[in-house]
Enzyme design. Sequence first.
Site, PDB file in Angstrom:
ATOM      1  N   LYS A   1       0.832  -1.208   0.000  1.00 25.45           N
ATOM      2  CA  LYS A   1       0.000   0.000   0.000  1.00 25.45           C
ATOM      3  C   LYS A   1       0.867   1.259   0.000  1.00 25.45           C
ATOM      4  CE  LYS A   1      -3.503   2.759   0.213  1.00 25.45           C
ATOM      5  NZ  LYS A   1      -4.557   2.777   1.229  1.00 25.45           N
TER       6      LYS A   1
ATOM      7  N   LYS B   1      -0.159  11.018   5.583  1.00 26.93           N
ATOM      8  CA  LYS B   1       0.192   9.973   6.560  1.00 26.93           C
ATOM      9  C   LYS B   1       0.863   8.792   5.872  1.00 26.93           C
ATOM     10  CE  LYS B   1      -2.876   7.143   7.325  1.00 26.93           C
ATOM     11  NZ  LYS B   1      -3.379   5.842   6.794  1.00 26.93           N
TER      12      LYS B   1
END
Length: 285
Positions: free
Chosen positions: A165, A233
């Site tokens: 990811k 993030k």
Amino acid sequence: MKIAFLGTGLMGAPMARRLAGTHDVTVWNRSADKTAPLADTCTVAPDPVSAVQDAKIIITMLLDGAAARQVLNDATRAAMPPGALIVNMGSVDPQTDRDLAGQANGHGLSYLDAPVSGGVVGAKAGSLAILVGGDQADFAKAKPIFDQLGHATLLGDVGAGQVAKLANQLIVGISIGAVAEAFRLAQAGGCDPAALRNALRGGFADSRILDLHGARMVTGDFTPGGRSVAQLKDLDNALALAKTADLDLPLSQKITAGFRDLVENYNGGEKDHAAYYEWLKIRQS
């Protein structure tokens, strides 16, 4: 089968709703107002401990590693039935999932990390790319659930899904930056960005980013499908992983700095990450 779904924000809510069509789904969210729209198809729990009781699969879709650690604490794990499978589908740093998997195994529970890509559009359509790390047997157990949400690929041991990811988010972030800068250049040179977007289709510059995020840029609609604060993030986590591997990723560093400025100095955190395009204009005005 009972499924507990912890975290019903932008992504979690449509995912839980899809699963509720064929399973007994109990939902919980830190902000209760985000579970209210699901009360027609799901059972709403007042806290994580209540939500996970008797659930064979527990799915978490939380903002970050700190939230995952806080929710998947000893009390929550103790309320899960023996042999239950925890599936973390939120995007966190890989070490968080490795730590949580070890704690789960110590309680007789199984664990997969399974972050997703595809945004709210993919969550609603059931077309998410699901990036999985964990044991083959656990993956097989979760696959019927994954099939309802999108296409799942087992990439290695726990943590491998999160690494994948992070790689995905580097591609997404850098591509958004490339499209945004190309559109700004086109506009400055007298070329209509909307016409450029259509003209580039089918060529080497064509991509899902050009299509979906490019449309948001030219219409100025930055309603979040993926929030800029979440993009930042993930980019920070990717650079932290690169640092541990002694990797220098200059493009990733540049795009991270841009998103940090957008989020921290231009109130862009809750806007779609395509708002990088807006940031380019504002910062130069």
